[in-house]
Design a protein around this motif. Structure first.
Motif, mmCIF file in Angstrom:
data_model
loop_
_atom_site.group_PDB
_atom_site.id
_atom_site.type_symbol
_atom_site.label_atom_id
_atom_site.label_comp_id
_atom_site.label_asym_id
_atom_site.label_seq_id
_atom_site.Cartn_x
_atom_site.Cartn_y
_atom_site.Cartn_z
ATOM 1 N N LYS B 208 3.356 2.943 1.275
ATOM 2 C CA LYS B 208 3.532 1.948 2.334
ATOM 3 C C LYS B 208 3.511 0.523 1.749
ATOM 4 C CE LYS B 208 0.747 0.975 6.071
ATOM 5 N NZ LYS B 208 -0.388 1.371 6.960
ATOM 6 N N LEU B 209 2.545 0.277 0.873
ATOM 7 C CA LEU B 209 2.430 -1.060 0.297
ATOM 8 C C LEU B 209 3.599 -1.378 -0.633
ATOM 9 C CD1 LEU B 209 -1.388 -1.390 -0.538
ATOM 10 C CD2 LEU B 209 -0.115 -2.552 1.272
ATOM 11 N N TYR B 210 4.134 -0.347 -1.282
ATOM 12 C CA TYR B 210 5.255 -0.575 -2.195
ATOM 13 C C TYR B 210 6.418 -1.229 -1.460
ATOM 14 C CZ TYR B 210 9.256 0.056 -5.184
ATOM 15 O OH TYR B 210 10.381 -0.178 -5.922
ATOM 16 N N VAL B 211 6.668 -0.736 -0.248
ATOM 17 C CA VAL B 211 7.777 -1.282 0.542
ATOM 18 C C VAL B 211 7.553 -2.782 0.776
ATOM 19 C CG1 VAL B 211 9.019 -1.063 2.747
ATOM 20 C CG2 VAL B 211 8.116 0.979 1.604
ATOM 21 N N ARG B 212 6.295 -3.160 0.979
ATOM 22 C CA ARG B 212 5.984 -4.581 1.197
ATOM 23 C C ARG B 212 6.079 -5.406 -0.083
ATOM 24 N NH1 ARG B 212 0.303 -4.893 4.120
ATOM 25 N NH2 ARG B 212 0.179 -6.788 2.857
ATOM 26 N N LEU B 213 5.730 -4.784 -1.212
ATOM 27 C CA LEU B 213 5.582 -5.544 -2.464
ATOM 28 C C LEU B 213 6.822 -5.536 -3.359
ATOM 29 C CD1 LEU B 213 2.078 -4.968 -4.113
ATOM 30 C CD2 LEU B 213 2.980 -7.076 -3.134
ATOM 31 N N LYS B 214 7.743 -4.601 -3.107
ATOM 32 C CA LYS B 214 8.791 -4.353 -4.121
ATOM 33 C C LYS B 214 9.652 -5.571 -4.439
ATOM 34 C CE LYS B 214 12.011 -2.261 -0.842
ATOM 35 N NZ LYS B 214 12.863 -1.140 -0.500
ATOM 36 N N ASN B 215 9.857 -6.450 -3.476
ATOM 37 C CA ASN B 215 10.691 -7.615 -3.759
ATOM 38 C C ASN B 215 9.882 -8.884 -4.054
ATOM 39 O OD1 ASN B 215 13.116 -6.177 -3.444
ATOM 40 N ND2 ASN B 215 12.883 -6.294 -1.203
ATOM 41 N N THR B 216 8.592 -8.683 -4.308
ATOM 42 C CA THR B 216 7.717 -9.817 -4.596
ATOM 43 C C THR B 216 8.067 -10.412 -5.968
ATOM 44 O OG1 THR B 216 6.006 -8.695 -3.360
ATOM 45 C CG2 THR B 216 5.280 -10.487 -4.777
ATOM 46 N N LYS B 217 8.005 -11.736 -6.046
ATOM 47 C CA LYS B 217 8.308 -12.400 -7.311
ATOM 48 C C LYS B 217 7.254 -12.106 -8.368
ATOM 49 C CE LYS B 217 10.952 -16.324 -5.608
ATOM 50 N NZ LYS B 217 10.698 -17.598 -4.933
ATOM 51 N N LYS B 218 7.698 -12.113 -9.607
ATOM 52 C CA LYS B 218 6.815 -11.814 -10.744
ATOM 53 C C LYS B 218 5.550 -12.692 -10.727
ATOM 54 C CE LYS B 218 7.122 -10.985 -15.731
ATOM 55 N NZ LYS B 218 6.631 -9.587 -15.697
ATOM 56 N N GLU B 219 5.723 -13.967 -10.416
ATOM 57 C CA GLU B 219 4.559 -14.882 -10.428
ATOM 58 C C GLU B 219 3.507 -14.433 -9.403
ATOM 59 O OE1 GLU B 219 7.866 -16.637 -9.820
ATOM 60 O OE2 GLU B 219 7.912 -16.002 -11.913
ATOM 61 N N LYS B 220 4.004 -13.993 -8.264
ATOM 62 C CA LYS B 220 3.101 -13.556 -7.199
ATOM 63 C C LYS B 220 2.359 -12.278 -7.639
ATOM 64 C CE LYS B 220 1.442 -13.330 -2.939
ATOM 65 N NZ LYS B 220 2.107 -12.584 -1.868
ATOM 66 N N LEU B 221 3.093 -11.365 -8.256
ATOM 67 C CA LEU B 221 2.457 -10.127 -8.750
ATOM 68 C C LEU B 221 1.387 -10.479 -9.775
ATOM 69 C CD1 LEU B 221 5.546 -7.766 -9.333
ATOM 70 C CD2 LEU B 221 3.909 -7.675 -7.443
ATOM 71 N N GLU B 222 1.741 -11.401 -10.675
ATOM 72 C CA GLU B 222 0.791 -11.786 -11.734
ATOM 73 C C GLU B 222 -0.450 -12.451 -11.152
ATOM 74 O OE1 GLU B 222 3.329 -13.880 -14.443
ATOM 75 O OE2 GLU B 222 3.938 -12.012 -15.456
ATOM 76 N N LYS B 223 -0.266 -13.175 -10.060
ATOM 77 C CA LYS B 223 -1.404 -13.809 -9.395
ATOM 78 C C LYS B 223 -2.345 -12.729 -8.828
ATOM 79 C CE LYS B 223 -2.415 -17.543 -6.102
ATOM 80 N NZ LYS B 223 -3.079 -16.897 -4.971
ATOM 81 N N ILE B 224 -1.754 -11.734 -8.177
ATOM 82 C CA ILE B 224 -2.578 -10.637 -7.626
ATOM 83 C C ILE B 224 -3.373 -9.981 -8.759
ATOM 84 C CG2 ILE B 224 -2.509 -8.324 -6.543
ATOM 85 C CD1 ILE B 224 0.040 -9.232 -5.038
ATOM 86 N N ILE B 225 -2.700 -9.721 -9.867
ATOM 87 C CA ILE B 225 -3.349 -9.057 -11.005
ATOM 88 C C ILE B 225 -4.464 -9.941 -11.581
ATOM 89 C CG2 ILE B 225 -2.983 -8.140 -13.341
ATOM 90 C CD1 ILE B 225 -0.015 -7.580 -12.405
ATOM 91 N N ARG B 226 -4.158 -11.221 -11.750
ATOM 92 C CA ARG B 226 -5.107 -12.163 -12.365
ATOM 93 C C ARG B 226 -6.365 -12.303 -11.508
ATOM 94 N NH1 ARG B 226 -1.321 -15.957 -13.021
ATOM 95 N NH2 ARG B 226 -2.040 -17.013 -11.119
ATOM 96 N N GLU B 227 -6.172 -12.301 -10.206
ATOM 97 C CA GLU B 227 -7.317 -12.547 -9.321
ATOM 98 C C GLU B 227 -8.159 -11.298 -9.053
ATOM 99 O OE1 GLU B 227 -5.556 -14.400 -5.915
ATOM 100 O OE2 GLU B 227 -5.453 -16.366 -6.906
ATOM 101 N N TYR B 228 -7.680 -10.157 -9.522
ATOM 102 C CA TYR B 228 -8.393 -8.905 -9.279
ATOM 103 C C TYR B 228 -9.545 -8.731 -10.267
ATOM 104 C CZ TYR B 228 -9.423 -3.981 -8.804
ATOM 105 O OH TYR B 228 -10.074 -2.803 -8.617
ATOM 106 N N ASN B 229 -10.719 -8.346 -9.772
ATOM 107 C CA ASN B 229 -11.872 -8.132 -10.647
ATOM 108 C C ASN B 229 -12.462 -6.745 -10.372
ATOM 109 O OD1 ASN B 229 -14.492 -8.000 -11.753
ATOM 110 N ND2 ASN B 229 -14.662 -10.241 -11.751
#
Lengths: 246, 246
Positions: B208-229
């Protein structure tokens, strides 16, 4: 029996009992669902630190007092218990002079017979099987009990049960002693005495404590029973797990 | 497949998955030890309330960001995962265009083949099997990996692993995404991202989330990854269980 568990593995004992139950399934003694139940217990054992805690020792002592003081006690045995601690079940049954009644949730006449044979191989002499006597209002297969055992029993010792049987036995006016690693389970909450411990540690401890308690005067036994509070014991077990998780 | 679980039972879903895995054992897809592992997971699932908590949602979101952003991601599949969520594994593999690599702890060429056939029956097209490539310094059978899969992977998604494989993959410089209901396990503690949830809820959520995230820009993906702890997430999971026990 083929045990794959390596003695050098830090989780040798836990792996050993896993292999033992898998062997039990191959031999037709344990149900496959029994393996899942073992896994559920493993997690709770891990959360109490895989040792017999004070709350379990107190419950075990009270359980023995109740068993020694009982008129018609009986030990209820399922596939997992028979495979995990056959010799200890037989020893306890002989020490206390009480029957081992085979009672299966995933019922099968064949498995029942195999468990009886396996217990006899481990020198059991006093074995009962479920007959047409029944627990009223209980729909699972565990409603079937023996008319010479749980039907007339005042105390039923149920190592490793889950589900609704305990509360039905209680409503029939019997005392129930349960060994259950999950202090939150229905069985644990409804039993007269709940030993929150692993059966592979509880049974040897009961045998040891029996030697100490067997000549105890009736008044002393009654005092132990009177002073025991199962709700307090369950709270101690839950609080112990909480501390472990911190 | 014969499912004994009754739909009217309050624990129907849990019983359904039990029956499903027992069926998997009969079909040679799951190992008997896999049933014990399922039981261990069941207890933790019960302790988190059998629902997808916020800590799991955050981890699932980060996991997807990592998978979408990866160069050579791969999904590692064992017998339990294949039986519990075959269709979802295939769907995720196809959406992300990444292979399903079969990797068994209780190794058997026959079981490996059966799992591959079962996944193909569920429309899988991209399946890898372990070959002679290996994880250095790992003695269990899980050291065997595919040279086209986990050997070259930068991200390995391991739903349902236990033991030491995660830390070895990490020490090889790979990112590991684990689904593990036990927040205290070695796998959970060592993984890059730990989804403390039941795989039968995680996989549908990922789709379900993939459908929401698949067209997300690389910078946005990297932000999600960076902020995850991950350490914070694990603490939230442990604290949640503690609250449940109170």
């Amino acid at each position: 029996m083929k045990i794959h568990a390596s003695k050098s593995h830090p989780r040798y004992l836990s792996n050993y009992y896993r292999d033992l139950l898998v062997w039990g399934v191959h031999k037709g003694l344990t149900s496959p669902q029994g393996l899942i139940a073992q896994g559920r217990g493993e997690t709770f054992d891990y959360l109490i630190g895989e040792k017999t805690c004070l709350f379990a020792k107190k419950a075990t002592m009270a359980a023995l007092a109740v068993l020694i003081d009982a008129k018609h006690p009986v030990i209820s045995v399922n596939g997992n218990a028979a495979v995990l601690v056959p010799k200890d079940l037989v020893k306890l049954s002989q020490m206390l002079k009480i029957p081992l009644e085979i009672n299966l949730f995933h019922k099968s006449k064949q498995r029942e017979r195999k468990i009886a044979d396996y217990l006899r191989k481990n020198k059991a002499t006093n074995i009962l099987l479920a007959d047409n006597a029944g627990i009223p209002n209980l729909s699972s297969n565990r409603r079937f009990i023996s008319k010479h055992g749980q039907t007339i029993a005042d105390v039923v010792f149920v190592p490793l049960e889950d589900g609704d049987r305990t509360e039905h036995l209680i409503s029939m006016g019997k005392k129930v002693i349960a060994v259950d690693l999950n202090p939150l389970s229905r069985t644990a909450q409804k039993a007269t005495i709940t030993i929150v411990d692993n059966i592979v540690r509880t049974l040897p401890l009961m045998i040891k404590l029996y030697v100490r308690l067997k000549n105890t005067k009736k008044e002393k036994l009654e005092k132990i029973i009177r002073e025991y509070n199962n709700q307090t014991i369950l709270k101690e077990a839950i609080s112990h797990i909480n501390k472990y998780l911190k």
